[in-house]
Design a protein around this motif. Structure first.
Motif, mmCIF file in Angstrom:
data_model
loop_
_atom_site.group_PDB
_atom_site.id
_atom_site.type_symbol
_atom_site.label_atom_id
_atom_site.label_comp_id
_atom_site.label_asym_id
_atom_site.label_seq_id
_atom_site.Cartn_x
_atom_site.Cartn_y
_atom_site.Cartn_z
ATOM 1 N N VAL A 1 -7.626 2.081 -4.486
ATOM 2 C CA VAL A 1 -7.011 1.630 -3.237
ATOM 3 C C VAL A 1 -6.326 2.803 -2.530
ATOM 4 O O VAL A 1 -6.462 2.994 -1.322
ATOM 5 C CB VAL A 1 -5.990 0.499 -3.506
ATOM 6 N N GLN B 1 -8.731 5.349 -0.937
ATOM 7 C CA GLN B 1 -9.282 4.868 0.327
ATOM 8 C C GLN B 1 -8.269 5.054 1.451
ATOM 9 O O GLN B 1 -8.623 5.460 2.564
ATOM 10 C CB GLN B 1 -9.671 3.393 0.211
ATOM 11 N N GLU C 1 0.827 -1.208 0.000
ATOM 12 C CA GLU C 1 0.000 0.000 0.000
ATOM 13 C C GLU C 1 0.863 1.261 0.000
ATOM 14 O O GLU C 1 0.533 2.251 -0.654
ATOM 15 C CB GLU C 1 -0.941 -0.018 1.208
ATOM 16 N N LEU D 1 -2.926 -3.534 -10.251
ATOM 17 C CA LEU D 1 -2.998 -2.287 -9.498
ATOM 18 C C LEU D 1 -2.142 -1.206 -10.131
ATOM 19 O O LEU D 1 -2.303 -0.018 -9.839
ATOM 20 C CB LEU D 1 -2.558 -2.525 -8.054
#
Length: 223
Positions: A71, A74, A8, A53
């Motif tokens: 992603v 968020q 992430e 991604l």
């Protein structure tokens, strides 16, 4: 989606580098941003590409896919809501909330974020003046603030947005008592890449590199 905090963080780094420098993003820029080796970056980009991604082309760079950007948004929403909570209810300063929120953002659920946003009254911006993506993960197209570099000497302004991801910049601004809500007088805009300002709280001149001043958003104060 089951992603590690490390993965992430890579997606966030790509997102911010795309925002600041355009795309595609070079692997060397990611390596520098995250302080990791180039082979480590390449390995992670291969993984992100496989998971759809990011689109990674060796020697050309990487771009987030729509799925990857979702992603990240968020995570950004989690982070900025957490910063707002920490400052408003746990007495963190604006300069201290970033690192704490960085640790927490990976470990909260969408339901927690929904409830936190409702508890906070659906804030539009975080303590640094950055926009918070809404529940549909939409961001405003443009900032409502004017970069400090666009003001003239003797202009009086109120700081509304400050750069905060770089700890050295954060520390410098905090040490000179420049943050959201600070009133400044623009003293000089130098041809040698400096903007000098005087915070009303100290009355002392502070020299800001142009690349920092450009990222400080402000509003003019009517004399």
């Amino acid at each position: 989606m089951d992603l590690s905090p490390v993965a992430e963080d890579y997606l966030k780094a790509i997102y911010y580098l795309e925002t600041e420098n355009g795309r595609p993003v070079r692997t060397s820029d990611i390596s520098e941003a995250l302080d990791v080796t180039s082979p480590t970056v390449t390995s992670m980009l291969d993984t992100l590409d496989e998971r759809e991604l990011a689109n990674y082309t060796p020697y050309q760079g990487v771009e987030l896919t729509d799925r990857g950007r979702e992603v990240v948004l968020q995570l950004v929403r989690n982070h900025r809501l957490l910063e707002t909570f920490l400052m408003e209810y746990l007495d963190y300063s604006w300069s201290a909330v970033h690192d704490e929120a960085d640790r927490l953002e990976h470990h909260v659920s969408d339901e927690f974020t929904r409830r936190l946003a409702a508890f906070l009254g659906e804030p539009a911006t975080d303590p640094h003046g950055d926009p918070i993506p809404d529940a549909d993960l939409r961001m405003p197209d443009e900032s409502p603030y004017t970069p400090l570099t666009e003001f003239e000497p003797d202009d009086r302004v109120t700081v509304e947005q400050v750069p905060h991801r770089d700890p050295d910049v954060r520390e410098y601004l905090s040490r000179h008592r420049i943050g959201p809500g600070t009133r400044l007088v623009v003293e000089e805009v130098s041809p040698i890449d400096l903007v000098t300002v005087v915070p009303s709280s100290t009355g002392a001149s502070v020299a800001l590199p142009t690349h920092v001043a450009r990222r400080i958003g402000a509003r003019a104060v009517t004399k």
